[in-house]
Write a protein that holds these residues in place. Structure first.
Motif, PDB file in Angstrom:
ATOM      1  N   TYR A   1      38.687  42.278  38.129  1.00 20.05           N
ATOM      2  CA  TYR A   1      39.161  42.816  39.824  1.00 20.05           C
ATOM      3  C   TYR A   1      39.879  42.600  40.042  1.00 20.05           C
ATOM      4  N   VAL A   2      40.634  40.907  39.083  1.00 13.50           N
ATOM      5  CA  VAL A   2      41.526  40.304  39.730  1.00 13.50           C
ATOM      6  C   VAL A   2      42.764  41.412  39.216  1.00 13.50           C
ATOM      7  N   LYS A   3      42.900  41.448  37.863  1.00 13.44           N
ATOM      8  CA  LYS A   3      43.595  42.793  37.006  1.00 13.44           C
ATOM      9  C   LYS A   3      43.792  43.581  37.448  1.00 13.44           C
ATOM     10  N   ALA A   4      42.897  44.364  38.238  1.00 16.62           N
ATOM     11  CA  ALA A   4      43.078  45.231  38.200  1.00 16.62           C
ATOM     12  C   ALA A   4      43.382  45.445  39.365  1.00 16.62           C
ATOM     13  N   GLY A   5      43.469  45.124  40.296  1.00 18.45           N
ATOM     14  CA  GLY A   5      44.524  44.201  41.415  1.00 18.45           C
ATOM     15  C   GLY A   5      45.274  43.890  41.852  1.00 18.45           C
ATOM     16  N   ALA A   6      45.821  43.492  40.449  1.00 20.46           N
ATOM     17  CA  ALA A   6      47.514  43.154  40.153  1.00 20.46           C
ATOM     18  C   ALA A   6      47.721  44.144  39.082  1.00 20.46           C
TER      19      ALA A   6
ATOM     20  N   MET B   1      39.975  42.555  44.695  1.00 19.27           N
ATOM     21  CA  MET B   1      40.871  43.249  43.470  1.00 19.27           C
ATOM     22  C   MET B   1      41.850  44.024  45.100  1.00 19.27           C
ATOM     23  N   SER B   2      41.460  44.203  46.066  1.00 19.04           N
ATOM     24  CA  SER B   2      42.021  44.724  47.351  1.00 19.04           C
ATOM     25  C   SER B   2      42.892  43.143  47.163  1.00 19.04           C
TER      26      SER B   2
ATOM     27  N   SER C   1      44.604  37.538  34.406  1.00 18.89           N
ATOM     28  CA  SER C   1      43.194  36.079  35.213  1.00 18.89           C
ATOM     29  C   SER C   1      42.685  36.948  34.365  1.00 18.89           C
ATOM     30  N   SER C   2      41.746  35.930  34.572  1.00 21.21           N
ATOM     31  CA  SER C   2      39.936  35.826  33.148  1.00 21.21           C
ATOM     32  C   SER C   2      38.869  36.629  34.652  1.00 21.21           C
ATOM     33  N   GLU C   3      39.081  37.533  35.643  1.00 23.34           N
ATOM     34  CA  GLU C   3      38.504  38.163  36.491  1.00 23.34           C
ATOM     35  C   GLU C   3      39.132  39.548  35.988  1.00 23.34           C
TER      36      GLU C   3
END
Length: 272
Positions: free
Chosen positions: A189-194, A158-159, A185-187
């Motif tokens: 944490y990636v979506k939250a980071g974006a 995410m960071s 993204s399917s992840e």
């Protein structure tokens, strides 16, 4: 003010939270027909993130663009080019671990001759990379490809995704193009980071299309807790000091709701 030092008078007004004096100061500098002083005062308002709009002025569009930091990225990159500091820096350029016997904060450690990634060292490199390349629009970890993103896990991932917002800081139109794909993204944490990246990227920049509001509002009512918190925080970063009622209308119901527990309420309250 009596001495014609309108810029200094505006600084005092902002330091004392006397925003009522702003219109009068602009009227006085307008009467003095000092266009450059007026632009300098607009840049000061932009620096302080003051939600103010100039009306009934021949140059109101240009002045409001200055207050809204519309061309901040362009101006920043122009200065960087003039100073010849556009070359992306790596965390190792900052650590200079090759000068230390212990290797300092080296991103990789020697363990029995094998090179392994350390989650904590990778996270540190993500933050250092984001800060040292903030606003330059390019780096050597995140913008070339997505390889670095997937060397992290969970909050580290995410960071890493959020760090794109710092690297592409203020360049709303081009930056969103690079960040948008991670919102799908399917992840989680990636979506939250974006979502955080969208907020960081848009911080202090006014845009008629309101991309941060358009992209993040749909996630406020989502079922994924981390995505909801990231979207709220992203909106808080993007519109800090803007006093936008529509943003508050989105955030207040989330704060008043008991879902997500005390931690979620605290994060959303801080965003608001």
């Amino acid at each position: 003010r009596k001495q014609g030092q309108f810029f200094d008078a505006l600084r005092v007004a902002l330091r004392t939270s006397n925003e009522e004096a702003i219109p009068e100061l602009f009227e006085q500098v307008g009467a003095a027909e000092d266009g450059l002083m007026k632009k300098q005062m607009c840049l000061l308002l932009a620096r302080h993130r003051v939600n103010y709009e100039i009306e009934d002025d021949d140059d109101e569009d240009e002045l409001n663009e200055l207050i809204g930091n519309v061309k901040l990225s362009e101006q920043f990159l122009k200065v960087a080019q003039d100073l010849d500091v556009m070359e992306p820096k790596t965390p190792e350029d900052i650590y200079k671990s090759h000068l230390a016997e212990t290797g300092g904060f080296s991103r990789r450690r020697d363990t029995g001759g094998a090179q392994v990634d350390s989650a904590r060292a990778n996270l540190a490199s993500t933050f250092v990379n984001a800060f040292v390349n903030a606003g330059f629009g390019q780096d050597k970890l995140m913008t070339p490809d997505n390889e670095w993103l997937y060397k992290n896990k969970d909050h580290g991932m995410m960071s890493a995704a959020a760090s794109l917002g710092s690297i592409l800081l203020w360049n709303v139109e081009e930056g969103l193009t690079q960040i948008d794909k991670f919102l799908y993204s399917s992840e989680d944490y990636v979506k939250a980071g974006a979502a955080l990246a969208v907020g960081i990227l848009s911080s202090g920049v006014k845009n008629d299309a309101d991309p941060a509001l358009a992209l993040l509002s749909e996630h406020i009512e989502g079922d994924v807790h981390i995505m909801k918190c990231a979207a709220c925080t992203g909106l808080g970063i993007a519109y800090a000091g803007a006093a936008r009622e529509e943003v508050m209308d989105l955030l207040l119901p989330v704060v008043e709701s008991s879902e997500g527990g005390a931690d979620g309420m605290l994060e959303v309250s801080l965003a608001g």
